[in-house]
Design a protein around this motif. Structure first.
Motif: not given
Length: 291
Positions: A59-67, A80-96
């Motif tokens: 889980g620690i690895v996944s947190l660092i990885h941005g899952d 959770q769906l609101v948090l998921l949307k925010d997470h995607l906007e913040k991490y998905y493309r910024s981490r390629n």
């Protein structure tokens, strides 16, 4: 592992959403194994998994990885769906990231089957034994957030602007079906300790262009249900014959047996033992400090 269906290597450099049936914790290990020879996919993918895994050694690895760790249950669903949307906007493309993996059933087959069958009976939906009816929420959020404006006829994420202009957005949906002989899934403990006899896990892929996936909730629900009805048929055929059926218009299904480096397997296994032992020691230390 033996792979069937479409060759996902062909889309390994494109953005894709991977939909997978869920039977046990070993499903994640199986997918990681399958994707090791698919270019840079493993390094550039994001996982959606149950929040309980956050408290494990990986889980620690996944947190660092941005899952993203999603909490199940009706009381948490909307938040959770609101948090998921925010997470995607913040991490998905910024981490390629390029691929995103989710289990739309929302839990293991053995835990959700009875509830799913009751829901299907009440709503005049097909009776499924080998999979459960999927949930729409996370799939819809991902499509709305990550599909480029020209796809599906709607902007990505509604009013979301894709800052990375080079990104084409999600281009494919990869429908993935995992089958274990005799319907006996493998959990992570079995992977690590190896106390079962060697077995062959079968993985079937079917690739859909994202432009063919409907955007409206009702149509998307029907489309997603149809994918899991097809999974039911695939698994029924597999459990009866030991193989997946051939694609429409073909007389024979072609399988591809994959092999991995023994050195890679030993390294992964050693890391699993080491990280598990360290995690156990940390918990023991905290327990003695607190109590």
């Amino acid at each position: 592992v033996v792979e069937w269906g479409d060759d996902v290597k062909a889309v390994s450099e494109d953005e894709a959403m991977v939909l997978v049936n869920h039977q046990a914790t070993g499903d994640v290990c199986t997918l990681m194994m399958c994707l090791q020879d698919k270019g840079t996919v493993v390094r550039q993918m994001m996982w959606l998994m149950d929040h309980i895994f956050k408290y494990t050694n990986f889980g620690i690895v996944s947190l660092i990885h941005g899952d993203f760790f999603i909490r199940q249950g009706k009381t948490h669903r909307d938040q959770q769906l609101v948090l998921l949307k925010d997470h995607l906007e913040k991490y998905y493309r910024s981490r390629n990231r390029k691929w995103i993996v989710l289990f739309p059933e929302g839990g293991f087959l053995r835990k959700r089957r009875e509830t799913s069958q009751a829901f299907a009976k009440k709503n005049n939906l097909p009776f499924l034994k080998h999979v459960t009816l999927p949930r729409l929420g996370a799939t819809q959020v991902i499509l709305k957030t990550l599909v480029a404006p020209q796809e599906n006829g709607t902007p990505a994420g509604g009013d979301t602007v894709i800052k990375e202009s080079k990104s084409k957005g999600l281009q494919w949906v990869i429908d993935t079906t995992i089958a274990y002989p005799k319907g006996e899934p493998i959990d992570i403990q079995t992977w690590i300790l190896g106390y079962r006899q060697p077995t062959v896990t079968h993985v079937h892929y079917r690739i859909f262009p994202v432009k063919d996936v409907p955007a409206e909730p009702e149509a998307l629900t029907d489309w997603l249900y149809q994918r899991f009805i097809e999974k039911e048929d695939l698994l029924t055929h597999f459990y009866e014959t030991g193989a997946f059926p051939p694609p429409k218009g073909q007389t024979k299904a072609i399988s591809r047996e994959m092999t991995l480096s023994n050195l890679w397997l030993v390294g992964i296994q050693s890391f699993a033992f080491l990280s598990g032992g360290m995690w156990y020691c940390i918990f023991q230390y905290l327990y003695h400090c607190l109590f």
